[in-house]
Design an enzyme around this catalytic site. Sequence first.
Site, PDB file in Angstrom:
ATOM      1  N   SER A  76      22.638 -31.428 -18.757  1.00 49.47           N
ATOM      2  CA  SER A  76      23.234 -32.725 -18.423  1.00 49.47           C
ATOM      3  C   SER A  76      22.159 -33.701 -17.980  1.00 49.47           C
ATOM      4  O   SER A  76      21.148 -33.303 -17.377  1.00 49.47           O
ATOM      5  CB  SER A  76      24.252 -32.550 -17.286  1.00 49.47           C
ATOM      6  OG  SER A  76      24.689 -33.800 -16.803  1.00 49.47           O
TER       7      SER A  76
ATOM      8  N   TYR B 277      27.248 -29.547  -9.701  1.00 49.68           N
ATOM      9  CA  TYR B 277      27.128 -29.522 -11.165  1.00 49.68           C
ATOM     10  C   TYR B 277      25.684 -29.768 -11.592  1.00 49.68           C
ATOM     11  O   TYR B 277      25.130 -29.038 -12.415  1.00 49.68           O
ATOM     12  CB  TYR B 277      28.051 -30.582 -11.758  1.00 49.68           C
ATOM     13  CG  TYR B 277      28.043 -30.653 -13.264  1.00 49.68           C
ATOM     14  CD1 TYR B 277      28.799 -29.769 -14.023  1.00 49.68           C
ATOM     15  CD2 TYR B 277      27.282 -31.617 -13.929  1.00 49.68           C
ATOM     16  CE1 TYR B 277      28.808 -29.846 -15.414  1.00 49.68           C
ATOM     17  CE2 TYR B 277      27.277 -31.692 -15.313  1.00 49.68           C
ATOM     18  CZ  TYR B 277      28.041 -30.808 -16.047  1.00 49.68           C
ATOM     19  OH  TYR B 277      28.032 -30.881 -17.416  1.00 49.68           O
TER      20      TYR B 277
END
Length: 254
Positions: free
Chosen positions: A146, A159
């Site tokens: 990400s 995350y």
Amino acid sequence: MTTNQKIALITGGNRGLGRASALQLAATGVDVVITYRNNQAEADDVVAAIGALGRSAVALRLDTGVVSSFAGFAERLGAELKSRWERATFDYLVNNAGHDLTASFAETTEKDFDDLVDVHLKGAFFLTQSLLPQLADGGAVVNVSSGLTRITAPGHAAYGAIKGAVEVLTRYQAKELGARGIRVNTIAPGATATDFGGGGMKHNEQVQARISSQVALGRMGRPDDIGAALAALLSDANRWMTAQRIEVSGGQSL
């Protein structure tokens, strides 16, 4: 069926970036195995779309957060490889399946954290390990990370940190699997208009406008942007690239 037909396995290939990647790979002549956790109808739609492109595909159920299920999945995959392609191996593994968590650092629970670890980190670690006998020498692995490992955004501490661990794992996998000619890289998508995390980046015009203003190329990412980059990364044109983090963000937050 020719035995030199390239085959990719994409986890979470029934929607979003996984679906886009499956279709982009099929368009380049690659056959595809996708996994899904719950939504078989979505997965069947992807299989049909790949068939319409003239490629072969199959969807297999898998929860990448349950490591104990991986041995059984490998057996089912082996049966499909043998019956459909007359092969015992596949060429490309894309560890894409995942889910989001939006919670401040102070409010993130241990269960929230563990759920992310199970799917994103343990899943990528142990599924790849389980499938090593079936991953062809000279093949490739892509771990989907990400942009949030570089760009900090409130609510994504867990995350982002876990995806950061995936990027470190990628380098270790590249080192240890290099002897088999297997290259391992990371793709790190920036903000992309999908249903991921509740779909705010796909459906909320204010969110889209705010993020687009932070992107050098002036717009949100689209699933096909990521899928095309992933297909290119897996192609033989990038046969000398391994252990790299490739951010596909349009130049977000430079």
